[in-house]
Design a protein around this motif. Sequence first.
Motif, short mmCIF file in Angstrom:
data_model
loop_
_atom_site.label_atom_id
_atom_site.label_comp_id
_atom_site.label_asym_id
_atom_site.label_seq_id
_atom_site.Cartn_x
_atom_site.Cartn_y
_atom_site.Cartn_z
N CYS A 212 0.83 -1.21 0.00
CA CYS A 212 0.00 0.00 0.00
C CYS A 212 0.87 1.26 0.00
N LEU A 213 1.94 1.24 0.79
CA LEU A 213 2.82 2.40 0.85
C LEU A 213 3.47 2.67 -0.49
N GLY A 214 3.82 1.61 -1.20
CA GLY A 214 4.41 1.76 -2.53
C GLY A 214 3.43 2.39 -3.50
N PHE A 215 2.18 1.92 -3.49
CA PHE A 215 1.17 2.50 -4.39
C PHE A 215 0.89 3.95 -4.04
N PHE A 219 1.48 7.25 -6.41
CA PHE A 219 0.44 8.24 -6.65
C PHE A 219 0.95 9.65 -6.36
N LEU A 220 1.58 9.83 -5.19
CA LEU A 220 2.05 11.16 -4.79
C LEU A 220 3.18 11.64 -5.70
N LEU A 221 4.05 10.72 -6.11
CA LEU A 221 5.12 11.09 -7.02
C LEU A 221 4.54 11.59 -8.35
N LEU A 227 1.89 18.42 -11.05
CA LEU A 227 1.68 19.79 -10.59
C LEU A 227 2.87 20.70 -10.88
N THR A 228 4.03 20.10 -11.14
CA THR A 228 5.22 20.92 -11.36
C THR A 228 5.65 20.98 -12.82
N VAL A 229 4.96 20.28 -13.70
CA VAL A 229 5.28 20.40 -15.13
C VAL A 229 5.02 21.84 -15.56
N PRO A 230 6.01 22.52 -16.13
CA PRO A 230 5.81 23.92 -16.49
C PRO A 230 4.76 24.09 -17.59
N ARG A 246 -3.58 15.16 -13.35
CA ARG A 246 -4.18 16.05 -12.35
C ARG A 246 -5.69 15.86 -12.30
N ALA A 247 -6.31 15.78 -13.46
CA ALA A 247 -7.77 15.60 -13.49
C ALA A 247 -8.17 14.28 -12.84
N GLY A 248 -7.49 13.21 -13.19
CA GLY A 248 -7.83 11.91 -12.63
C GLY A 248 -7.58 11.81 -11.14
N ALA A 249 -6.60 12.58 -10.65
CA ALA A 249 -6.26 12.53 -9.22
C ALA A 249 -7.20 13.36 -8.37
N LEU A 250 -7.91 14.31 -8.97
CA LEU A 250 -8.68 15.28 -8.19
C LEU A 250 -10.16 15.25 -8.49
#
Length: 411
Positions: A212-215, A219-221, A227-230, A246-250
Amino acid sequence: MNPGAAGGAPARSGTAPPAGAAGEVFLAFLKLGLSAFGGPIAHLGYMRREFVQRRAWLDEARFAQLLAVCQFLPGPASSQLGFAIGLVRGGWRGALAAFVAFTLPSVVLMFGFAALAPWLDGRLGSAIVHGLKLVAVVVVAHGLVGMARQLAPDAPRILIAGGVFALVSLAGSAWTQLAAIALGGVLGAWLCGHVRMPPCAGFAVPYGHRACLGFLALFLLGLCAALTVPASQAPTPAGLAAAFYRAGALVFGGGHVVLPLLQHGLVDTGWLDRETFLAGYGAAQAVPGPMFSLAAFLGGEVPLGLPAAAGALIAVAAVFLPGFLLLLATLPVWARLSRHRWGASVVAGINAAVVGLLAAAFHDPVWTEGVRAPVDMAVAALGLAMLAFARISSLWIVLWCVAASIATGWL
């Protein structure tokens, strides 16, 4: 059905799924992928009928528990539920088989629509595209009313939804939307302490708590990278993947909420025009399977300088991946999470914020682009009445709006 009614005995994490089940999982979900019209809520009913009542792969309690965790997390709830059923039934191969079989038909159809889009420039094509924009008006209005009733049923959540609507309408950037979702969670923890989360007894999955921690880390990576892609005026494969990730995560609250998130990622950047964007969303109502398959159309339309199929593949993979990673990270620990009171309060606030987010997107661009004259309002109103009261398939709404647009365009 009410997930809160779920019960049942605990299941051991890591229980081996039935041997050779991936093939039957694929065929069962392919049937749904070819026939499951009606959007995410309808899909949940189809899955219950197919896998609880007809095939008896799950009992009512397990199905309700899987449904509860998929509704709790961001992402495409019906696709996540199908992925989870495949995982429980057939292990990793079963999960992949469920996703591919349920999603592939709609992805192919939406990519085909992208291939036909250049042929829609004439008078008839313009009428068809405008009809599809009216479909978006009808479907989003219907989804907004249903979500408001379910996710903002009391004064605190109405207040959160109204505040988010005002915030996003006045400063509608992508970062404003992220801030609005986060603010909804904070306000929910403060104002929604009366909301309770349904209990859970655990699931039989082929991995343990360490995985679970790996998944979660993956996800966070991915989210940090997205979020940081210019930002850039010219679309790139990395930028496209970031916008869809971003859309799929939020996406909290259902497939309709992907509309405002993708609008900021694709339309506000100038990668797609509003007309193409809304036409694709309208066309997505006419195909079976998950609404997130809209990504195949949008990815194919973004001019990357690559084959359209490459853009479609990048978009589809990026929009589905975060929801599945979060689901995998959560399943074995859901029973523990469900005992925390704060979890339900935070999610209640986020869901109320989603109502405000969708209301802002309904106003602009769905309404402003779709309703150009009083006759458009009449067509949309009748379509909404057909969908809300007659409860007919959204496919018939598509046919009505497109036919009405063609008829009025030739008068």
